[in-house]
Design a protein around this motif. Structure first.
Motif, PDB file in Angstrom:
ATOM      1  N   LEU A  31     -37.201 -31.459 -13.630  1.00  0.00           N
ATOM      2  CA  LEU A  31     -36.050 -30.474 -14.470  1.00  0.00           C
ATOM      3  C   LEU A  31     -36.680 -29.326 -15.112  1.00  0.00           C
ATOM      4  O   LEU A  31     -36.158 -28.305 -14.920  1.00  0.00           O
ATOM      5  CB  LEU A  31     -35.742 -31.535 -15.421  1.00  0.00           C
ATOM      6  N   THR A  33     -38.426 -27.294 -13.572  1.00  0.00           N
ATOM      7  CA  THR A  33     -38.734 -26.380 -12.376  1.00  0.00           C
ATOM      8  C   THR A  33     -37.325 -25.834 -12.176  1.00  0.00           C
ATOM      9  O   THR A  33     -37.466 -24.981 -11.170  1.00  0.00           O
ATOM     10  CB  THR A  33     -39.292 -26.921 -11.186  1.00  0.00           C
ATOM     11  N   ILE A  34     -36.142 -26.438 -12.578  1.00  0.00           N
ATOM     12  CA  ILE A  34     -34.790 -25.669 -12.187  1.00  0.00           C
ATOM     13  C   ILE A  34     -34.673 -24.786 -13.442  1.00  0.00           C
ATOM     14  O   ILE A  34     -34.383 -25.426 -14.799  1.00  0.00           O
ATOM     15  CB  ILE A  34     -34.085 -26.979 -11.941  1.00  0.00           C
ATOM     16  N   TYR A  35     -34.352 -23.657 -13.004  1.00  0.00           N
ATOM     17  CA  TYR A  35     -33.919 -22.754 -14.114  1.00  0.00           C
ATOM     18  C   TYR A  35     -32.464 -22.289 -14.098  1.00  0.00           C
ATOM     19  O   TYR A  35     -31.659 -22.305 -13.065  1.00  0.00           O
ATOM     20  CB  TYR A  35     -34.848 -21.481 -13.795  1.00  0.00           C
ATOM     21  N   ASP A  36     -31.874 -21.937 -15.478  1.00  0.00           N
ATOM     22  CA  ASP A  36     -30.746 -21.670 -15.602  1.00  0.00           C
ATOM     23  C   ASP A  36     -30.461 -20.254 -14.950  1.00  0.00           C
ATOM     24  O   ASP A  36     -31.346 -19.416 -14.786  1.00  0.00           O
ATOM     25  CB  ASP A  36     -30.375 -21.536 -17.223  1.00  0.00           C
ATOM     26  N   ASN A  42     -36.177 -22.962 -18.050  1.00  0.00           N
ATOM     27  CA  ASN A  42     -35.695 -24.297 -17.069  1.00  0.00           C
ATOM     28  C   ASN A  42     -34.580 -25.053 -18.020  1.00  0.00           C
ATOM     29  O   ASN A  42     -34.669 -25.115 -19.291  1.00  0.00           O
ATOM     30  CB  ASN A  42     -36.935 -25.059 -16.961  1.00  0.00           C
ATOM     31  N   PHE A  77     -23.797 -26.410  -9.567  1.00  0.00           N
ATOM     32  CA  PHE A  77     -25.190 -26.665 -10.184  1.00  0.00           C
ATOM     33  C   PHE A  77     -25.740 -28.136 -10.245  1.00  0.00           C
ATOM     34  O   PHE A  77     -26.615 -28.753 -10.181  1.00  0.00           O
ATOM     35  CB  PHE A  77     -25.257 -25.829 -11.595  1.00  0.00           C
ATOM     36  N   THR A  80     -27.118 -29.422  -6.867  1.00  0.00           N
ATOM     37  CA  THR A  80     -28.446 -28.622  -7.056  1.00  0.00           C
ATOM     38  C   THR A  80     -29.325 -29.511  -7.837  1.00  0.00           C
ATOM     39  O   THR A  80     -30.351 -29.864  -7.031  1.00  0.00           O
ATOM     40  CB  THR A  80     -28.358 -27.385  -7.340  1.00  0.00           C
ATOM     41  N   VAL A  81     -28.966 -29.848  -9.007  1.00  0.00           N
ATOM     42  CA  VAL A  81     -29.952 -30.736  -9.813  1.00  0.00           C
ATOM     43  C   VAL A  81     -30.101 -32.048  -9.093  1.00  0.00           C
ATOM     44  O   VAL A  81     -31.352 -32.884  -9.021  1.00  0.00           O
ATOM     45  CB  VAL A  81     -29.463 -30.932 -11.040  1.00  0.00           C
ATOM     46  N   ARG A  84     -32.269 -31.914  -6.023  1.00  0.00           N
ATOM     47  CA  ARG A  84     -33.825 -31.839  -6.479  1.00  0.00           C
ATOM     48  C   ARG A  84     -34.328 -33.107  -6.850  1.00  0.00           C
ATOM     49  O   ARG A  84     -35.442 -33.465  -6.521  1.00  0.00           O
ATOM     50  CB  ARG A  84     -33.959 -30.721  -7.353  1.00  0.00           C
TER      51      ARG A  84
END
Length: 120
Positions: A31, A33-36, A42, A77, A80-81, A84
């Motif tokens: 989490l 490593t996942i950016y807004d 992140n 989004f 996408t989360v 991942r």
């Protein structure tokens, strides 16, 4: 139930708890490593993740929000989360639920993130 069975059950429960704790740490690592898409932070430290629930079969349910309901990635989004997080070893399945209550605010940022953004 004899003493050995009780001990085995306790060991199994402890092993399951340790496994879930490690899985939670691994999920948080991803989490982070996942950016807004609009703010260079992140989604975990931004405070967009409200809840991470892991069941005994390692199915993961996450409640997350976005910084605003009109966010342009609101429709894509969460998927996408999920994508991942499904790559994390040990995860059986992931479901991300987009929630709007409570509404996100700057108060949900970690102190470290507030410092990074010059808000403290």
């Amino acid at each position: 139930m004899d003493v050995k069975t009780t001990l085995d059950s306790k060991t199994d429960s402890e092993a399951l708890l340790e496994s879930s704790d490690q899985l939670r740490e691994d999920l948080i690592t991803v989490l982070r490593t996942i950016y807004d898409p609009e703010i260079p932070v992140n989604i975990y430290d931004l405070g967009l993740i409200y809840n991470i629930d892991i069941d005994e079969q390692h199915n993961v349910n996450i409640d997350m929000t976005l910084t605003a309901p009109a966010c342009p990635v609101a429709g894509t989004f969460p998927a996408t989360v999920e994508e991942r997080l499904n790559e994390v070893p040990g995860v059986n399945d992931v479901h991300v639920e987009l929630v709007w209550e409570p509404a996100w605010s700057m108060d949900m940022l970690t102190d470290e993130t507030k410092l990074e953004l010059g808000l403290l």
